[in-house]
Design an enzyme around this catalytic site. Structure first.
Site, PDB file in Angstrom:
ATOM      1  N   LYS A  22      14.241-101.800  18.510  1.00 22.20           N
ATOM      2  CA  LYS A  22      14.276-101.500  17.075  1.00 22.20           C
ATOM      3  C   LYS A  22      14.524-100.018  16.848  1.00 22.20           C
ATOM      4  CE  LYS A  22      10.410-100.843  14.658  1.00 22.20           C
ATOM      5  NZ  LYS A  22      10.399 -99.713  13.703  1.00 22.20           N
ATOM      6  N   ASN A  23      13.782 -99.181  17.548  1.00 25.65           N
ATOM      7  CA  ASN A  23      13.843 -97.744  17.296  1.00 25.65           C
ATOM      8  C   ASN A  23      15.113 -97.095  17.833  1.00 25.65           C
ATOM      9  OD1 ASN A  23      11.409 -97.720  15.915  1.00 25.65           O
ATOM     10  ND2 ASN A  23      10.207 -97.331  17.760  1.00 25.65           N
ATOM     11  N   ARG A  92      10.738 -96.329   6.663  1.00 27.64           N
ATOM     12  CA  ARG A  92      10.769 -94.919   7.033  1.00 27.64           C
ATOM     13  C   ARG A  92      12.128 -94.495   7.571  1.00 27.64           C
ATOM     14  NH1 ARG A  92       8.683 -89.907   6.233  1.00 27.64           N
ATOM     15  NH2 ARG A  92       9.292 -88.583   7.960  1.00 27.64           N
ATOM     16  N   CYS A 116       5.222 -97.602   7.275  1.00 28.57           N
ATOM     17  CA  CYS A 116       3.807 -97.855   7.535  1.00 28.57           C
ATOM     18  C   CYS A 116       2.966 -96.634   7.183  1.00 28.57           C
ATOM     19  CB  CYS A 116       3.584 -98.203   9.013  1.00 28.57           C
ATOM     20  SG  CYS A 116       4.134 -99.853   9.468  1.00 28.57           S
ATOM     21  N   ARG A 121       4.305 -88.051   7.805  1.00 28.62           N
ATOM     22  CA  ARG A 121       5.524 -87.843   8.580  1.00 28.62           C
ATOM     23  C   ARG A 121       6.514 -87.087   7.698  1.00 28.62           C
ATOM     24  NH1 ARG A 121       6.469 -93.821  11.003  1.00 28.62           N
ATOM     25  NH2 ARG A 121       5.675 -94.420   8.965  1.00 28.62           N
ATOM     26  N   PRO A 122       6.271 -85.799   7.497  1.00 31.60           N
ATOM     27  CA  PRO A 122       7.055 -85.031   6.534  1.00 31.60           C
ATOM     28  C   PRO A 122       8.496 -84.852   6.979  1.00 31.60           C
ATOM     29  CG  PRO A 122       5.628 -83.574   7.790  1.00 31.60           C
ATOM     30  CD  PRO A 122       5.241 -84.980   8.159  1.00 31.60           C
ATOM     31  N   ASP A 124      10.127 -81.986   6.538  1.00 34.97           N
ATOM     32  CA  ASP A 124      10.430 -80.557   6.584  1.00 34.97           C
ATOM     33  C   ASP A 124      11.253 -80.163   7.807  1.00 34.97           C
ATOM     34  OD1 ASP A 124       8.104 -81.221   8.042  1.00 34.97           O
ATOM     35  OD2 ASP A 124       7.416 -79.145   8.049  1.00 34.97           O
ATOM     36  N   LEU A 125      11.007 -80.786   8.967  1.00 33.94           N
ATOM     37  CA  LEU A 125      11.764 -80.444  10.155  1.00 33.94           C
ATOM     38  C   LEU A 125      13.220 -80.898  10.036  1.00 33.94           C
ATOM     39  CD1 LEU A 125       9.192 -81.241  12.985  1.00 33.94           C
ATOM     40  CD2 LEU A 125       9.670 -79.052  11.889  1.00 33.94           C
ATOM     41  N   ASP A 304       2.687 -95.740  19.706  1.00 33.82           N
ATOM     42  CA  ASP A 304       2.986 -97.110  19.296  1.00 33.82           C
ATOM     43  C   ASP A 304       2.327 -98.157  20.180  1.00 33.82           C
ATOM     44  OD1 ASP A 304       4.438 -96.363  17.116  1.00 33.82           O
ATOM     45  OD2 ASP A 304       6.409 -96.882  17.932  1.00 33.82           O
ATOM     46  N   ARG A 396       8.503-106.598  10.920  1.00 25.77           N
ATOM     47  CA  ARG A 396       9.334-105.402  10.942  1.00 25.77           C
ATOM     48  C   ARG A 396       9.719-105.000  12.358  1.00 25.77           C
ATOM     49  NH1 ARG A 396       6.485-101.037   9.742  1.00 25.77           N
ATOM     50  NH2 ARG A 396       8.443 -99.917   9.998  1.00 25.77           N
TER      51      ARG A 396
END
Length: 421
Positions: A22-23, A92, A116, A121-122, A124-125, A304, A396
């Site tokens: 998935k990822n 996300r 989730c 999990r900003p 900004d990066l 995870d 998901r």
């Protein structure tokens, strides 16, 4: 609303095939926006997150078709640079289209993503990397706007090895003139798969899997056929399933080096693991003992897999300690495990687990994807019946989880309010 009905106590036995990652699939799907021709992706799992990303691409004007585990994606007629809030909040990984849109159109408008609720999990990066490439980035009413100002390769240092930021910056830089050097990059296998996919399309990227990635911008990318890597978290979940049920399971379609930290930890607690190329055999029938776990960025122990391991450690004699360093809210499954008799104490980002031989079946709810997997594993071990609700989280990230477990001998059914299916 669907739920799993699990009658625990059966040792899992047999062979299970692991689906594509998935990822890895999600960022590669986003990157198809950068292709000048049709892209064929093989080994793509049948998951709700994949369906959402397919809808995201369609909303942006792409054509997406599915044939079994193959996606055929044609983005030649894609014509939108905007991803609205109602779509971005579904997942996300929707934020990954921003790097691809900037690469293709040199401008984008993407609403902040959902996903989730396991912690902050900003973005900004991600935005820092886009700015370094020469994009003017502004934020207004929950929407991130980017537009090319003076593009050119630059050196960017990530404050944290964020997987999403690494992927987004790689995509944006692939079509940016000059050479971009990304330091303190994430090292996950999914990063390597994205690099391989982009390079096959004509990009010039090297260093994925290390902490420094070098991207030499090109002017155009072409279509390609690509097979995604196996899902290391699904593989890990079935390894823990074999251990927690004292079963004997052969797991095929894996890349062993992707799960080395989990293999080492399971062996440490006494699980018998044998490997040969693309398969792993897990036997958990001997006595197991406690151990400590600390989640870390890859190649450390994956966050995870933390909930699933906590379910296992709840059934292992002795005291185990789990330290969660990645997400501050990734202990939401603890309350539900306690309903099943687990003895777990939380102190900040530390969980102290006093193992016991048996858990008791109960009605529990999945708060997020991996928490749901942990509750299913606990139900497989527990006495009596366990009902796991809120399956949309599990859908998901796991391709037909209950079907695969049934083939291994688990007594598990998927039911709706009107009955079973």
């Amino acid at each position: 609303m669907d739920n799993y009905l699990i009658r625990g106590g059966k040792a899992l036995k047999g062979q299970v095939h692991i689906s594509g990652s998935k990822n890895a699939s999600l960022p590669i799907m986003a990157a198809t926006l950068m292709a000048a021709d049709e892209v064929v992706l093989c080994g793509v799992p049948d998951l709700e997150d994949i369906n959402v990303m397919s809808d995201v691409l369609r909303l942006l004007g792409a054509k997406v078709e599915r044939e079994n585990d193959v996606l055929i994606i044609d983005t030649r007629n894609a014509n939108s640079i905007e991803l609205p809030e109602y779509m971005s909040r579904k997942m996300r990984a929707s934020n990954l289209v921003m790097g691809a849109l900037l690469a293709r159109y040199k401008r984008a408008a993407v609403a902040y993503p959902g996903g989730c609720a396991i912690g902050s999990r900003p973005m900004d990066l991600h935005l820092k990397g886009f700015r370094a490439l020469g994009y003017n980035i502004t934020e207004e009413c929950g929407v991130m706007y980017g537009e090319a100002e003076k593009l050119g390769g630059q050196e960017t240092l990530l404050d944290f090895p964020s997987v999403g930021a690494t992927e987004n910056i790689m995509m944006a830089a692939a079509l940016t003139p000059g050479i971009t050097t990304l330091r303190n990059a994430a090292r996950e296998p999914e990063i390597i798969d994205l690099q391989n996919f982009l390079n096959r399309m004509g990009a010039r990227i090297r260093g994925a899997g290390l902490d420094t990635i070098r991207i030499e911008g090109v002017s155009k990318l072409h279509g390609v056929e690509h097979t995604v890597i196996p899902d290391r978290i699904e593989a890990g979940t079935f390894m823990v399933a074999a251990a927690i049920t004292h079963g004997d399971v052969m797991i095929d379609n894996i890349v062993l080096e992707h799960i080395q930290s989990l293999v080492a930890k399971l062996r440490e607690i006494g699980v018998d693991i044998s490997t040969n190329g693309s398969w792993v055999r897990v036997s958990g029938h001997q006595a197991l003992h406690s151990a400590d776990i600390k989640t870390m960025p890859y190649p450390g122990f994956p966050t995870d897999m933390q909930p699933q391991m906590m379910a296992l450690m709840s059934t292992v004699p002795g005291t185990s300690i789990v330290v969660e360093t990645i997400f501050e809210n990734r202990f939401m499954h603890v309350h539900e495990l306690r309903r099943m008799g687990a003895e777990i104490k939380i102190e900040g980002r530390v969980a102290i687990i006093k193992g016991r031989e048996k858990l008791e079946g109960a009605a529990v709810e999945a708060s997020d994807l991996r928490a749901g997997a942990a509750l299913v594993l606990a139900g497989l071990r527990a006495r009596g019946e366990t009902r796991v609700g809120t399956l949309e989280h599990i859908d998901r990230g796991y391709d037909k989880l209950h079907c695969k477990l049934q083939k291994l001998g688990a007594d598990i059914e998927r039911r709706t309010a009107a009955g079973s299916r």
